[in-house]
Motif scaffolding. Structure first.
Motif, PDB file in Angstrom:
ATOM      1  N   LYS A   1      -6.445  -6.520   1.267  1.00  0.00           N
ATOM      2  CA  LYS A   1      -7.275  -5.847   2.251  1.00  0.00           C
ATOM      3  C   LYS A   1      -8.368  -5.067   1.546  1.00  0.00           C
ATOM      4  O   LYS A   1      -8.133  -4.339   0.599  1.00  0.00           O
ATOM      5  N   LYS A   2      -9.597  -5.231   1.995  1.00  0.00           N
ATOM      6  CA  LYS A   2     -10.721  -4.536   1.385  1.00  0.00           C
ATOM      7  C   LYS A   2     -10.680  -3.075   1.763  1.00  0.00           C
ATOM      8  O   LYS A   2     -10.325  -2.699   2.850  1.00  0.00           O
ATOM      9  N   GLY A   3     -11.105  -2.253   0.857  1.00  0.00           N
ATOM     10  CA  GLY A   3     -11.156  -0.827   1.136  1.00  0.00           C
ATOM     11  C   GLY A   3     -11.826  -0.132  -0.028  1.00  0.00           C
ATOM     12  O   GLY A   3     -12.351  -0.753  -0.945  1.00  0.00           O
ATOM     13  N   SER A   4     -11.795   1.147   0.003  1.00  0.00           N
ATOM     14  CA  SER A   4     -12.397   1.909  -1.072  1.00  0.00           C
ATOM     15  C   SER A   4     -11.553   1.767  -2.322  1.00  0.00           C
ATOM     16  O   SER A   4     -10.358   2.009  -2.304  1.00  0.00           O
ATOM     17  N   ARG A   5     -12.179   1.311  -3.420  1.00  0.00           N
ATOM     18  CA  ARG A   5     -11.419   1.071  -4.638  1.00  0.00           C
ATOM     19  C   ARG A   5     -12.031   1.865  -5.779  1.00  0.00           C
ATOM     20  O   ARG A   5     -13.232   1.863  -5.968  1.00  0.00           O
ATOM     21  N   ILE A   6     -11.193   2.517  -6.531  1.00  0.00           N
ATOM     22  CA  ILE A   6     -11.646   3.188  -7.734  1.00  0.00           C
ATOM     23  C   ILE A   6     -10.901   2.576  -8.901  1.00  0.00           C
ATOM     24  O   ILE A   6      -9.681   2.504  -8.890  1.00  0.00           O
ATOM     25  N   ASN A   7     -11.644   2.084  -9.870  1.00  0.00           N
ATOM     26  CA  ASN A   7     -11.025   1.408 -10.998  1.00  0.00           C
ATOM     27  C   ASN A   7     -10.811   2.425 -12.107  1.00  0.00           C
ATOM     28  O   ASN A   7     -11.751   2.978 -12.635  1.00  0.00           O
ATOM     29  N   TRP A   8      -9.549   2.645 -12.458  1.00  0.00           N
ATOM     30  CA  TRP A   8      -9.297   3.617 -13.526  1.00  0.00           C
ATOM     31  C   TRP A   8      -8.086   3.237 -14.320  1.00  0.00           C
ATOM     32  O   TRP A   8      -7.319   2.393 -13.949  1.00  0.00           O
TER      33      TRP A   8
ATOM     34  N   VAL B   1      -1.205   0.624 -11.728  1.00  0.00           N
ATOM     35  CA  VAL B   1      -1.405   0.311 -10.312  1.00  0.00           C
ATOM     36  C   VAL B   1      -1.679   1.588  -9.539  1.00  0.00           C
ATOM     37  O   VAL B   1      -0.895   2.542  -9.591  1.00  0.00           O
ATOM     38  N   LYS B   2      -2.817   1.600  -8.835  1.00  0.00           N
ATOM     39  CA  LYS B   2      -3.146   2.691  -7.942  1.00  0.00           C
ATOM     40  C   LYS B   2      -3.398   2.096  -6.565  1.00  0.00           C
ATOM     41  O   LYS B   2      -4.224   1.207  -6.402  1.00  0.00           O
ATOM     42  N   VAL B   3      -2.636   2.545  -5.580  1.00  0.00           N
ATOM     43  CA  VAL B   3      -2.715   1.957  -4.249  1.00  0.00           C
ATOM     44  C   VAL B   3      -3.087   3.035  -3.237  1.00  0.00           C
ATOM     45  O   VAL B   3      -2.435   4.083  -3.168  1.00  0.00           O
ATOM     46  N   LEU B   4      -4.121   2.761  -2.449  1.00  0.00           N
ATOM     47  CA  LEU B   4      -4.499   3.629  -1.338  1.00  0.00           C
ATOM     48  C   LEU B   4      -3.942   3.056  -0.040  1.00  0.00           C
ATOM     49  O   LEU B   4      -3.597   1.872   0.041  1.00  0.00           O
ATOM     50  N   SER B   5      -3.889   3.868   0.981  1.00  0.00           N
ATOM     51  CA  SER B   5      -3.371   3.405   2.271  1.00  0.00           C
ATOM     52  C   SER B   5      -4.186   2.226   2.796  1.00  0.00           C
ATOM     53  O   SER B   5      -3.659   1.337   3.459  1.00  0.00           O
ATOM     54  N   THR B   6      -5.486   2.184   2.464  1.00  0.00           N
ATOM     55  CA  THR B   6      -6.347   1.091   2.929  1.00  0.00           C
ATOM     56  C   THR B   6      -6.059  -0.222   2.215  1.00  0.00           C
ATOM     57  O   THR B   6      -6.506  -1.280   2.657  1.00  0.00           O
ATOM     58  N   ASP B   7      -5.306  -0.174   1.112  1.00  0.00           N
ATOM     59  CA  ASP B   7      -4.979  -1.395   0.379  1.00  0.00           C
ATOM     60  C   ASP B   7      -3.756  -2.105   0.939  1.00  0.00           C
ATOM     61  O   ASP B   7      -3.466  -3.234   0.536  1.00  0.00           O
ATOM     62  N   ILE B   8      -3.021  -1.454   1.832  1.00  0.00           N
ATOM     63  CA  ILE B   8      -1.791  -2.017   2.371  1.00  0.00           C
ATOM     64  C   ILE B   8      -2.061  -2.578   3.766  1.00  0.00           C
ATOM     65  O   ILE B   8      -2.441  -1.841   4.681  1.00  0.00           O
TER      66      ILE B   8
ATOM     67  N   LEU C   1      -3.041   8.387  -1.486  1.00  0.00           N
ATOM     68  CA  LEU C   1      -2.322   7.527  -2.409  1.00  0.00           C
ATOM     69  C   LEU C   1      -0.982   7.137  -1.808  1.00  0.00           C
ATOM     70  O   LEU C   1      -0.343   7.929  -1.120  1.00  0.00           O
ATOM     71  N   VAL C   2      -0.563   5.899  -2.076  1.00  0.00           N
ATOM     72  CA  VAL C   2       0.673   5.371  -1.514  1.00  0.00           C
ATOM     73  C   VAL C   2       1.628   5.018  -2.646  1.00  0.00           C
ATOM     74  O   VAL C   2       1.218   4.452  -3.664  1.00  0.00           O
ATOM     75  N   ASN C   3       2.907   5.361  -2.480  1.00  0.00           N
ATOM     76  CA  ASN C   3       3.906   5.091  -3.507  1.00  0.00           C
ATOM     77  C   ASN C   3       4.302   3.611  -3.447  1.00  0.00           C
ATOM     78  O   ASN C   3       5.296   3.246  -2.833  1.00  0.00           O
TER      79      ASN C   3
END
Length: 465
Positions: A22-29, A99-106, A119-121
């Motif tokens: 799912k597309k969403g705001s992504r920060i690459n770190w 792995v960094k997951v935001l709610s918008t990625d799920i 952030l989502v666990n």
């Protein structure tokens, strides 16, 4: 960094039909440094680990299907002493994913009405960072291969895409397959997925880290409550400010510049984690590791790795980057790191022992590369051209003529000149050091891109020499 955290456990099961993330705001770190420093910190507390329930059972939080387990090399990794203490019996390759997951990625994640993306666990989603760690008891060395997340490659069942998509489409096993395919069939033994939730806590548990921030870094993203505000200079970074450093990628080098900062911070973290004072912090560190990683490593393997890494000196750690270069995207096109197949064949053979493909023959057993062919960059504090020219003159007199004086200063004050083997060739760097008569050799990718050797001039260099 105050962030609301929402617990979410991914569903168990095998590979499903690929679905686009799912597309969403992504920060690459970058998260790799924390996983490696966590492993290194355990080397000072093997006794504490032995006091745990030592078992061969993998420490997975996400259970693998038999098909997924079959992706990883099943050959035994351990031998045991007369005291039943585990040791590495052969080289082991471990894929480390941050792995960094935001709610918008799920997909179908419930609305939170928080006004931002928490952030989502979870271990789902694209991997923001990727490294292949090799512990080699035969060569007595540790090698970290950084793979930029924007690397263009073919992912099975997906097609030509960025390699960080593999974890989102098929988890750790598909990511391992993709890395193996990219590296001409290198076998992956184990994986570690590191959840962002524990990163800040882990650095704080280590007591923070002393680090020279290479430049002013400022960036704001209200949608993720991301506020980066760091000033150049030597400082002691707590967990929150270290995260700001690692989340920053908003400069000309993008993700590759972030990988370079990652390698520098990894070295600082590992040197600190191997300090005896870390023993006092072991209970807190273990708690964080148990809560925020997913891995098919067993406890005995972790003990053996910790013991092996704990015996290494600074010079035994090598850090290289996947050979490649940026593409030149037209407006609206994606930016990629384009792999260099010849360079990949070299590191696959020289580091991982994979036989070269038909168009590449290793230079390992050949004559050393002539000085006239070695590409050298020179960096000084405040881009001091007089000092840089004096170094260049010394090299020119010894036959080095592909020399570039960088306009980008290396402003960290260092007492000993660093001769960085940017391409991973330590013997080449050693010959440059012998020519100059000063400095230390470091195998890492923190130098100037596109060179073989980067010389970062320290206070041990005198123009009168």
């Amino acid at each position: 960094m105050s962030v609301s955290k929402v617990n979410y456990r991914p569903k168990k099961g095998g590979h499903k039909k690929p679905q686009a993330p799912k597309k969403g705001s992504r920060i690459n770190w970058v998260l790799m440094g924390f996983g490696l420093s966590a492993i290194a910190s355990l080397s000072t507390a093997i006794g504490a680990l032995l006091a745990l329930s030592v078992t061969q059972t993998p420490l997975n939080q996400v259970r693998l299907t038999p098909e997924e387990e079959a992706v990883f090399n099943q050959e035994e990794t351990l031998s045991y002493s007369s005291l039943n203490v585990p040791n590495l019996r052969r080289p082991i390759n471990i894929l480390v994913l941050g792995v960094k997951v935001l709610s918008t990625d799920i997909p179908d994640y419930p609305e939170t009405n928080l006004g931002y993306h928490p952030l989502v666990n979870s271990f789902q989603g694209r991997s923001d960072s990727m490294m292949l760690l090799r512990l080699d008891p035969q060569k007595n060395e540790v090698v970290v291969l950084s793979i930029p997340r924007d690397t263009r490659t073919r992912v099975r069942g997906v097609g030509l895409t960025k390699i960080n998509d593999a974890n989102a489409y098929g988890g750790a096993s598909l990511a391992a397959e993709s890395v193996s395919d990219l590296l001409n069939g290198v076998k992956i033994d184990r994986y570690v997925r590191i959840n962002v939730q524990g990163v800040e806590k882990l650095i704080d548990a280590l007591g923070g880290v002393d680090f020279y921030v290479p430049k002013d870094m400022r960036y704001t993203d209200h949608s993720q409550r991301l506020y980066i505000n760091l000033q150049e200079g030597q400082q002691h970074l707590d967990g929150e400010r270290a995260l700001q450093l690692l989340r920053f990628r908003y400069d000309a080098y993008g993700d590759v510049g972030r990988v370079q900062r990652q390698q520098a911070l990894i070295r600082a973290l590992m040197e600190q984690a191997l300090s005896p004072r870390t023993v006092l912090r072991i209970p807190e560190i273990l708690s964080i590791i148990r809560s925020h990683i997913d891995t098919n490593l067993g406890t005995n393997e972790l003990i053996a790795m910790a013991a092996f890494m704990g015996q290494k000196s600074r010079s035994d750690f090598q850090m290289v980057m996947l050979p490649g270069d940026f593409n030149q995207p037209e407006e609206g096109e994606l930016s990629y790191w384009l792999p260099n197949q010849r360079g990949i064949s070299r590191i696959s053979q020289d580091i991982f022992g994979v036989q070269p493909d038909y168009f590449y023959t290793s230079n390992t057993n050949s004559e050393p590369i002539a000085p006239s062919r070695v590409r050298v960059a020179i960096q000084t504090r405040d881009a001091d051209r007089e000092i840089a020219q004096s170094v260049a003159d010394e090299l020119i007199n010894s036959g080095y003529n592909r020399i570039f004086i960088s306009n980008t200063p290396y402003n960290e004050p260092i007492s000993k000149t660093r001769i960085v083997a940017q391409g991973g060739d330590s013997s080449m760097a050693a010959r440059v050091r012998a020519t100059l008569g000063v400095g230390e050799v470091l195998v890492e990718s923190t130098g100037v891109l596109g060179t073989d050797i980067t010389i970062q001039v320290g206070s041990d260099w005198s123009m009168e020499d």
